[in-house]
Structures are given as structure tokens and as C-alpha cells.
Design a protein around this motif. Sequence first.
Motif, mmCIF file in Angstrom:
data_model
loop_
_atom_site.group_PDB
_atom_site.id
_atom_site.type_symbol
_atom_site.label_atom_id
_atom_site.label_comp_id
_atom_site.label_asym_id
_atom_site.label_seq_id
_atom_site.Cartn_x
_atom_site.Cartn_y
_atom_site.Cartn_z
ATOM 1 N N PHE A 58 0.830 -1.203 0.000
ATOM 2 C CA PHE A 58 0.000 0.000 0.000
ATOM 3 C C PHE A 58 0.866 1.256 0.000
ATOM 4 N N ILE A 59 1.853 1.289 0.878
ATOM 5 C CA ILE A 59 2.743 2.452 0.952
ATOM 6 C C ILE A 59 3.535 2.597 -0.337
ATOM 7 N N GLY A 60 3.972 1.467 -0.899
ATOM 8 C CA GLY A 60 4.726 1.532 -2.154
ATOM 9 C C GLY A 60 3.926 2.133 -3.280
ATOM 10 N N GLN A 61 2.634 1.796 -3.337
ATOM 11 C CA GLN A 61 1.789 2.315 -4.412
ATOM 12 C C GLN A 61 1.467 3.792 -4.226
ATOM 13 N N ILE A 62 1.049 4.193 -3.020
ATOM 14 C CA ILE A 62 0.725 5.606 -2.831
ATOM 15 C C ILE A 62 1.986 6.460 -2.880
ATOM 16 N N GLY A 63 3.125 5.855 -2.503
ATOM 17 C CA GLY A 63 4.382 6.595 -2.557
ATOM 18 C C GLY A 63 4.842 6.835 -3.976
ATOM 19 N N ALA A 64 4.676 5.828 -4.828
ATOM 20 C CA ALA A 64 5.075 5.987 -6.224
ATOM 21 C C ALA A 64 4.220 7.042 -6.918
ATOM 22 N N GLU A 65 2.960 7.124 -6.523
ATOM 23 C CA GLU A 65 2.057 8.099 -7.134
ATOM 24 C C GLU A 65 2.331 9.515 -6.645
ATOM 25 N N THR A 66 2.618 9.686 -5.336
ATOM 26 C CA THR A 66 2.636 11.028 -4.760
ATOM 27 C C THR A 66 3.823 11.342 -3.852
ATOM 28 N N GLN A 67 4.576 10.322 -3.424
ATOM 29 C CA GLN A 67 5.563 10.492 -2.353
ATOM 30 C C GLN A 67 4.929 11.168 -1.137
ATOM 31 N N LEU A 68 3.620 10.986 -0.998
ATOM 32 C CA LEU A 68 2.821 11.526 0.106
ATOM 33 C C LEU A 68 2.708 13.049 0.057
ATOM 34 N N LYS A 69 3.106 13.664 -1.045
ATOM 35 C CA LYS A 69 3.115 15.123 -1.151
ATOM 36 C C LYS A 69 1.854 15.612 -1.845
ATOM 37 N N SER A 70 1.971 16.119 -3.055
ATOM 38 C CA SER A 70 0.825 16.665 -3.766
ATOM 39 C C SER A 70 -0.157 15.561 -4.127
ATOM 40 N N LEU A 71 -1.439 15.795 -3.860
ATOM 41 C CA LEU A 71 -2.478 14.828 -4.174
ATOM 42 C C LEU A 71 -3.295 15.262 -5.382
ATOM 43 N N ASP A 72 -2.769 16.187 -6.149
ATOM 44 C CA ASP A 72 -3.450 16.696 -7.333
ATOM 45 C C ASP A 72 -2.524 16.500 -8.524
ATOM 46 N N GLU A 73 -2.979 15.738 -9.514
ATOM 47 C CA GLU A 73 -2.129 15.416 -10.660
ATOM 48 C C GLU A 73 -1.704 16.676 -11.401
#
Length: 293
Positions: A58-73
Motif C-alpha cells: 500500500f505504501i509503495g503504491q501511494i508513494g510511487a504516485e505522490t511520495q505523500l506530497k501533492s495529491l493533485d495530478e
Amino acid sequence: MGTAPIKPPVVASFPITGAQLKEIFPTTDQSRCDEVAEIINKYSTEYGIDNAEKMSHFIGQIGAETQLKSLDEKSYSASRILTAEKTRTIRTHDGNKVLKYCSIFEGYSPSGTGCPYPYCDEDIVVPTGSYSDLYASITFMKQMNKTVRANIVDELPRDPDFFNIVYACQLNNGGIESGDGYRFRGRGFIQITGQTNYQKMVQNKWDEVHGKGTKDFMCRSSDCDKNLDAIADDLDFSMLISLTFWKAGNTNDLAKEVNESAIRKVTIAVNGAENGIDHRAKYTNEAYAILKK
């Protein structure tokens, strides 16, 4: 009159810490890591993420998408447009392989606005040997000497044209002029994208919890757009949406081990393809090395 019983605090089956997230994502602020860890711990047990393997995926997937930073593409930089799989997509027209999103370059425009996705008024032909499967080669993209339109690249204020072009006529989005590409761009920790996914993973879930008619995400109005933007602005809600997406795809069943095969299966469940597989594998493996200690 008796007082209402105080609900005990939520105790996660497999709690994580902000310090662990900071170790996985060293460029992310510690305060952000602490906040995200607290939210994950609040919901992880309810959504079945209860051991190091599932949590690492779960962390790997959300991290690859956002690094937990910006949640807006964000739209791509000019150089990224030449290298990203999305913008290297090809299709067949008049017997040739052509670049699908030629209208992101100067001098080209779509020949229509509706669906199916229109061809350009002039094709950018990709010759034999310069493509593989659905994508033009990066070498071809860099050598074709085309100028990316200025309002397409990632700059502030961000122009919606990029999203309206590359997300048109897919995932139940309307054509380029509908604005659906920008309206239903990636948001949240898993960057949910497209009208279909917003309907299933945002609107339907909200209706289930709060009741139909209490909030509308799908009506294609300024009020609904504000509700959509909350998915990027409200961390707690963003996490709930991401966990719902995760659970709906039975992703926990794919995340029982951490190895190359499992990472690929989880990536396809989350992303629909293997986009960014190297980054997803990197963060998943790093998370597992830290969380299994």
C-alpha cells in the motif's frame, strides 16, 4: 441522564510511524509523514491492511504516485511529454502508425471534438522500427523536432488543456471540449482518474456512507468540481477514497508476499497497467525492508 460511552481510540493491527515513512520518503516533510501515518493507522485495520506485506504494498503504491506530497495530478514538463508512455501512445490511421496525441504539439489540432477520440488534421507518422506495442520510442519522440505547446506543459497557472486532451474519450469521459479530462484528472493518494472511477470509488462510496443526495461529485458543475477538489485537499478523505479503491480491487489478496510477481499484480490492480513499475517496486521493497524489522 447518563452520558454516552466514550469510544475507545482506534488501535491499528499493524501500526506504522511517521519516522518510518520519513525513512522511506526522505524528501517528504516529517510533519507530512506524521500526519499520513496517523491517518493510515486510523483506517488500516478496517480495510484489511494488517501486516508488513500488505502495508508495504500500500505504501509503495501511494508513494510511487505522490511520495505523500501533492495529491493533485500535474501536467507534464515538455521533456516528460517526450518520454512518458501516455503521451507516446500510437494508433493506426490510413494504414500508418500515428501519434495519438499529436495536438499537444505546435501546428497540430484535432479534427473534431467528440468521441471516439479524433485524429489530428495532420498525422505524425511513426515509422516502422520506431514503435513497440502501443508506444512510439523515446528516441523517435526526441528526434522528431516538434515543439510542445506552451499551455500544455506543467507550469502555473496550470492550463487544463493537457488533461482534456490525454484523458478524453476514455473511462467514460466526454470529448476534448467536455472538460472531463481536467475535471476527472488524477487526485488522491492513488490518483484516481476518469469519470468511471470517480463514480465507482468516490460517488458510490459517499452515498453508501452518508446517503444519496448529501454531496454530488459527478454533476459537472462548479459546485461538484469543488467537491472533487476536496479529494486532493482533505488528507483524511483522500486516504478513505484510496483505501476504498484498494479494497474494491481485492488488492490485499494480491499483497500477501513482497516479490516481483506480487508487485506487478498489485500495480496492475491499482494502476490498470504497469506504469511506473520501477518506482512502485522501489518504494514497496524499501517499505518492506523497514517495516519487517
